[in-house]
Design a protein around this motif. Structure first.
Motif, PDB file in Angstrom:
ATOM      1  N   ALA A   1       0.815  -1.214   0.000  1.00  0.00           N
ATOM      2  CA  ALA A   1       0.000   0.000   0.000  1.00  0.00           C
ATOM      3  C   ALA A   1       0.852   1.270   0.000  1.00  0.00           C
ATOM      4  CB  ALA A   1      -0.918   0.004   1.220  1.00  0.00           C
ATOM      5  N   ARG A   2       2.136   1.144   0.362  1.00  0.00           N
ATOM      6  CA  ARG A   2       2.960   2.345   0.513  1.00  0.00           C
ATOM      7  C   ARG A   2       3.108   3.122  -0.796  1.00  0.00           C
ATOM      8  NH1 ARG A   2       7.941   0.430   2.363  1.00  0.00           N
ATOM      9  NH2 ARG A   2       7.045   0.308   4.448  1.00  0.00           N
ATOM     10  N   ALA A   3       3.380   2.401  -1.882  1.00  0.00           N
ATOM     11  CA  ALA A   3       3.563   3.077  -3.167  1.00  0.00           C
ATOM     12  C   ALA A   3       2.285   3.798  -3.586  1.00  0.00           C
ATOM     13  CB  ALA A   3       3.986   2.078  -4.238  1.00  0.00           C
ATOM     14  N   SER A   4       1.139   3.148  -3.377  1.00  0.00           N
ATOM     15  CA  SER A   4      -0.140   3.776  -3.718  1.00  0.00           C
ATOM     16  C   SER A   4      -0.376   5.018  -2.866  1.00  0.00           C
ATOM     17  CB  SER A   4      -1.278   2.779  -3.514  1.00  0.00           C
ATOM     18  OG  SER A   4      -1.093   1.631  -4.298  1.00  0.00           O
ATOM     19  N   LYS A   5      -0.041   4.908  -1.578  1.00  0.00           N
ATOM     20  CA  LYS A   5      -0.232   6.054  -0.688  1.00  0.00           C
ATOM     21  C   LYS A   5       0.659   7.218  -1.105  1.00  0.00           C
ATOM     22  CE  LYS A   5      -0.154   7.370   4.199  1.00  0.00           C
ATOM     23  NZ  LYS A   5       0.128   6.914   5.589  1.00  0.00           N
ATOM     24  N   MET A   6       1.902   6.921  -1.478  1.00  0.00           N
ATOM     25  CA  MET A   6       2.811   7.973  -1.907  1.00  0.00           C
ATOM     26  C   MET A   6       2.301   8.654  -3.165  1.00  0.00           C
ATOM     27  SD  MET A   6       6.504   6.142  -1.188  1.00  0.00           S
ATOM     28  CE  MET A   6       7.498   7.609  -1.423  1.00  0.00           C
ATOM     29  N   LEU A   7       1.712   7.874  -4.066  1.00  0.00           N
ATOM     30  CA  LEU A   7       1.210   8.434  -5.312  1.00  0.00           C
ATOM     31  C   LEU A   7       0.104   9.454  -5.073  1.00  0.00           C
ATOM     32  CD1 LEU A   7       1.212   8.381  -8.409  1.00  0.00           C
ATOM     33  CD2 LEU A   7      -0.401   6.472  -8.295  1.00  0.00           C
ATOM     34  N   PHE A   8      -0.724   9.230  -4.044  1.00  0.00           N
ATOM     35  CA  PHE A   8      -1.875  10.092  -3.817  1.00  0.00           C
ATOM     36  C   PHE A   8      -1.676  11.113  -2.702  1.00  0.00           C
ATOM     37  CE2 PHE A   8      -3.781   6.326  -5.834  1.00  0.00           C
ATOM     38  CZ  PHE A   8      -4.444   6.951  -6.887  1.00  0.00           C
ATOM     39  N   THR A   9      -0.638  10.967  -1.879  1.00  0.00           N
ATOM     40  CA  THR A   9      -0.449  11.921  -0.781  1.00  0.00           C
ATOM     41  C   THR A   9       0.781  12.799  -0.952  1.00  0.00           C
ATOM     42  OG1 THR A   9       0.829  10.320   0.543  1.00  0.00           O
ATOM     43  CG2 THR A   9      -1.566  10.351   0.840  1.00  0.00           C
ATOM     44  N   SER A  10       1.698  12.431  -1.834  1.00  0.00           N
ATOM     45  CA  SER A  10       2.899  13.227  -2.038  1.00  0.00           C
ATOM     46  C   SER A  10       2.803  13.987  -3.358  1.00  0.00           C
ATOM     47  CB  SER A  10       4.143  12.327  -2.060  1.00  0.00           C
ATOM     48  OG  SER A  10       5.272  13.046  -2.515  1.00  0.00           O
ATOM     49  N   PRO A  11       2.769  15.325  -3.317  1.00  0.00           N
ATOM     50  CA  PRO A  11       2.719  16.095  -4.565  1.00  0.00           C
ATOM     51  C   PRO A  11       3.904  15.818  -5.482  1.00  0.00           C
ATOM     52  CG  PRO A  11       2.269  17.499  -2.669  1.00  0.00           C
ATOM     53  CD  PRO A  11       2.735  16.182  -2.122  1.00  0.00           C
ATOM     54  N   VAL A  12       5.075  15.523  -4.890  1.00  0.00           N
ATOM     55  CA  VAL A  12       6.255  15.221  -5.701  1.00  0.00           C
ATOM     56  C   VAL A  12       6.008  13.951  -6.512  1.00  0.00           C
ATOM     57  CG1 VAL A  12       8.672  14.530  -5.601  1.00  0.00           C
ATOM     58  CG2 VAL A  12       7.864  16.406  -4.174  1.00  0.00           C
ATOM     59  N   CYS A  13       5.547  12.899  -5.847  1.00  0.00           N
ATOM     60  CA  CYS A  13       5.249  11.638  -6.544  1.00  0.00           C
ATOM     61  C   CYS A  13       4.179  11.838  -7.607  1.00  0.00           C
ATOM     62  CB  CYS A  13       4.796  10.587  -5.550  1.00  0.00           C
ATOM     63  SG  CYS A  13       6.134   9.608  -4.855  1.00  0.00           S
ATOM     64  N   ALA A  14       3.124  12.556  -7.252  1.00  0.00           N
ATOM     65  CA  ALA A  14       2.008  12.738  -8.178  1.00  0.00           C
ATOM     66  C   ALA A  14       2.446  13.486  -9.430  1.00  0.00           C
ATOM     67  CB  ALA A  14       0.876  13.487  -7.479  1.00  0.00           C
ATOM     68  N   ALA A  15       3.157  14.601  -9.242  1.00  0.00           N
ATOM     69  CA  ALA A  15       3.556  15.423 -10.384  1.00  0.00           C
ATOM     70  C   ALA A  15       4.559  14.699 -11.277  1.00  0.00           C
ATOM     71  CB  ALA A  15       4.147  16.746  -9.888  1.00  0.00           C
ATOM     72  N   MET A  16       5.579  14.091 -10.673  1.00  0.00           N
ATOM     73  CA  MET A  16       6.576  13.381 -11.462  1.00  0.00           C
ATOM     74  C   MET A  16       5.952  12.170 -12.160  1.00  0.00           C
ATOM     75  SD  MET A  16       9.398  14.976 -11.397  1.00  0.00           S
ATOM     76  CE  MET A  16      10.066  16.401 -10.513  1.00  0.00           C
ATOM     77  N   SER A  17       4.974  11.543 -11.516  1.00  0.00           N
ATOM     78  CA  SER A  17       4.306  10.401 -12.121  1.00  0.00           C
ATOM     79  C   SER A  17       3.508  10.822 -13.352  1.00  0.00           C
ATOM     80  CB  SER A  17       3.388   9.724 -11.109  1.00  0.00           C
ATOM     81  OG  SER A  17       4.123   9.195 -10.029  1.00  0.00           O
ATOM     82  N   VAL A  18       2.806  11.931 -13.245  1.00  0.00           N
ATOM     83  CA  VAL A  18       2.026  12.433 -14.383  1.00  0.00           C
ATOM     84  C   VAL A  18       2.954  12.795 -15.541  1.00  0.00           C
ATOM     85  CG1 VAL A  18       0.586  14.334 -15.201  1.00  0.00           C
ATOM     86  CG2 VAL A  18       0.065  13.221 -13.022  1.00  0.00           C
ATOM     87  N   TYR A  19       4.044  13.473 -15.217  1.00  0.00           N
ATOM     88  CA  TYR A  19       4.979  13.878 -16.273  1.00  0.00           C
ATOM     89  C   TYR A  19       5.554  12.665 -16.995  1.00  0.00           C
ATOM     90  CZ  TYR A  19       8.830  16.102 -18.708  1.00  0.00           C
ATOM     91  OH  TYR A  19       9.691  16.521 -19.694  1.00  0.00           O
ATOM     92  N   MET A  20       6.070  11.695 -16.226  1.00  0.00           N
ATOM     93  CA  MET A  20       6.675  10.523 -16.851  1.00  0.00           C
ATOM     94  C   MET A  20       5.631   9.666 -17.551  1.00  0.00           C
ATOM     95  SD  MET A  20       9.821  10.702 -16.843  1.00  0.00           S
ATOM     96  CE  MET A  20       9.909   9.153 -17.744  1.00  0.00           C
ATOM     97  N   ALA A  21       4.387   9.678 -17.072  1.00  0.00           N
ATOM     98  CA  ALA A  21       3.332   8.924 -17.743  1.00  0.00           C
ATOM     99  C   ALA A  21       3.100   9.458 -19.150  1.00  0.00           C
ATOM    100  CB  ALA A  21       2.047   8.992 -16.926  1.00  0.00           C
TER     101      ALA A  21
END
Length: 501
Positions: free
Chosen positions: A266-286
């Motif tokens: 669950a940690r990776a999923s939580k980081m994706l939705f609670t950390s703006p850094v993870c969310a933004a970098m994930s969207v960009y790389m996606a």
């Protein structure tokens, strides 16, 4: 990633527990103090794993028509499913593999997953129908995602921030350039053997050999896991149960093994939705990764021996169609070389300037953001390459022009990919693998979607307007590195996963 720098070996706390740590800052057991040979042997092995998996993802794209003919497929979308579902597996795997690598160590994850990757490629080679092939490709993608998803964390385990740029550049060629290599060699293998199944057999053989070598030569690098092993050894030899590592002491132990696994997944999923850094970098790389796979799936259309879906073609012979991936491949090599030469230099230069201007404390707090200027250059190169491809992908323009566009795009893509990966490792240290998993799942889901719709998109819009649409999407997110350079330190504090940079 390695959690802490080496310090004292054993300390006694107020609760009388003996805290096990490293034997001083030069402890040879700490992965960052290993010899260069031992470090780079690890880098080489994880890079090979991280290259073979993306090769397998695209190697069937060049044989999509052969697969369609073998199974009697006539529609636009079904022949792309084996590639699309493989990319989807790339995204699903890291959700549990990366956090589990932080619980059980990196090595066992690499060995188990690449062994399974070998088996599922064999299953693909003997698949009786398109449904079986698609399912086995999904499982192969999940198993093969270990190298591309936790490799960045492994490199962070062994190299300090000032030194990890070169190793990261070398490793990062695989997750991106590997797909181009798969496209190039796939065409020749298909022509030489006359059967698309040999593509899967050759991937299985290569993966099997790599798995065997890794059993003997790949070493564990995750510092908290190594300290847990050290503490367990002391408990066994002394009979004193008070010995424990920092991660054991601070962990909240769930009631069952299932809860442990569920919590780490669950940690990776939580980081994706609670950390703006993870969310933004994930969207960009996606976005960037999705465009890459759309490009890989549709290149055979532009250079095929016959026009398909009403699209123009350069009418290359079937055995040469795979060479159309050379543009992306050479661009990936160029991006890796540029990053290897300049990424560390850029980081050190920015940090030195910040120390002289603001002092060491403030400079250290902004340390991960010193990757952003280099990433901004790559982010500007990406849409430039797409624009060249959009304006030249037609038969009345020499075929070298769209390949140059593909090379420029791939150069910028690899520069940004390396910066994003290194930035996530710098920012999250202990939970780097989970952070990278969050990025990987996002980019792979969009990569799957783009790979699936690629033929349909170009069939409706054509090469020019279809690629111009992708260019516009890239332009929207181009300023993101600059935004993070100024606001990154503030955003990293949100979510509670940063290691306090």
């Amino acid at each position: 990633m390695g959690a802490t720098e080496p310090n004292s070996s054993i300390t006694e706390g107020e609760d009388e527990a003996f805290l096990v740590s490293w034997d001083g800052p030069e402890d040879p057991q700490h992965p960052r103090n290993w010899s260069a040979l031992k470090k780079w042997r690890n880098v080489l092995l994880i890079s090979i794993q991280a290259t073979l998996s993306p090769m397998a993802s695209v190697i069937l794209a060049v044989s999509a028509q052969a697969v369609a003919d073998d199974f009697g497929l006539t529609d636009t979308y079904t022949p792309t499913l084996p590639t699309a579902l493989f990319v989807l597996g790339f995204g699903l795997g890291p959700l549990y593999l990366a956090p589990l690598s932080e619980l059980y160590g990196r090595r066992v994850i690499y060995l188990a997953c690449f062994g399974m990757f070998t088996i599922f490629n064999i299953c693909c080679a003997v698949s009786p129908n398109i449904a079986a092939l698609t399912v086995f490709r999904l499982f192969a993608g999940m198993a093969g995602s270990a190298g591309p998803s936790i490799g960045g964390g492994t490199i962070g385990d062994m190299f300090s921030p000032e030194k990890r740029g070169r190793a990261q550049s070398f490793y990062s060629f695989g997750p991106t350039g590997g797909s181009a290599i798969g496209g190039v060699v796939g065409g020749f293998i298909l022509r030489g053997t006359g059967n698309w199944r040999w593509l899967a057999w050759i991937m299985a053989i290569a993966a099997g050999v790599t798995s065997v070598v890794s059993i003997f030569c790949l070493h564990e690098t995750y510092a908290p896991f190594l300290l847990r092993q050290k503490a367990a050894g002391l408990r066994k030899t002394t009979g004193d149960e008070r010995y424990c590592s920092q991660s054991e002491k601070t962990a909240t132990v769930p009631r069952s093994t299932f809860q442990v696994v569920l919590r780490t997944m669950a940690r990776a999923s939580k980081m994706l939705f609670t950390s703006p850094v993870c969310a933004a970098m994930s969207v960009y790389m996606a976005i960037i990764y999705g465009i890459l796979y759309l490009h890989m799936v549709t290149l055979p259309l532009l250079f095929s021996s016959q026009s398909l879906y009403g699209l123009p073609s350069y009418h290359w012979p079937d055995e040469l169609t795979g060479l159309s991936y050379l543009g992306a491949g050479l661009g990936s090599v160029a991006g890796a070389l540029v990053s290897a030469v300049f990424l560390n230099r850029s980081f050190v230069s920015m940090k030195t300037r910040a120390i002289s201007k603001h002092g060491e404390t403030i400079a250290a707090a902004r340390s991960p953001e010193y990757r952003m200027p280099f990433m901004q250059i790559g982010a500007c190169v990406v849409p430039a390459g797409l624009l060249i491809f959009a304006l030249t992908a037609r038969p009345d323009v020499h075929w070298i022009a769209p390949l140059i566009g593909a090379a420029v795009f791939s150069t910028g893509m690899l520069m940004t990919y390396i910066c994003v990966t290194t930035y996530m490792v710098d920012s999250f240290e202990t939970y780097a693998a989970s952070a990278l998993a969050a990025v990987t799942v996002s980019r792979s889901v969009l990569g799957c979607i783009f790979a699936f719709i690629g033929n349909g998109l170009y069939k409706k819009l054509g090469y020019e307007w279809g690629t111009l649409l992708l260019t516009f999407i890239c332009l929207v997110v181009t300023p993101m590195p600059t935004v993070f350079y100024y606001f990154g330190p503030r955003l990293r504090k949100i979510g509670g996963f940063s290691d306090g940079h």
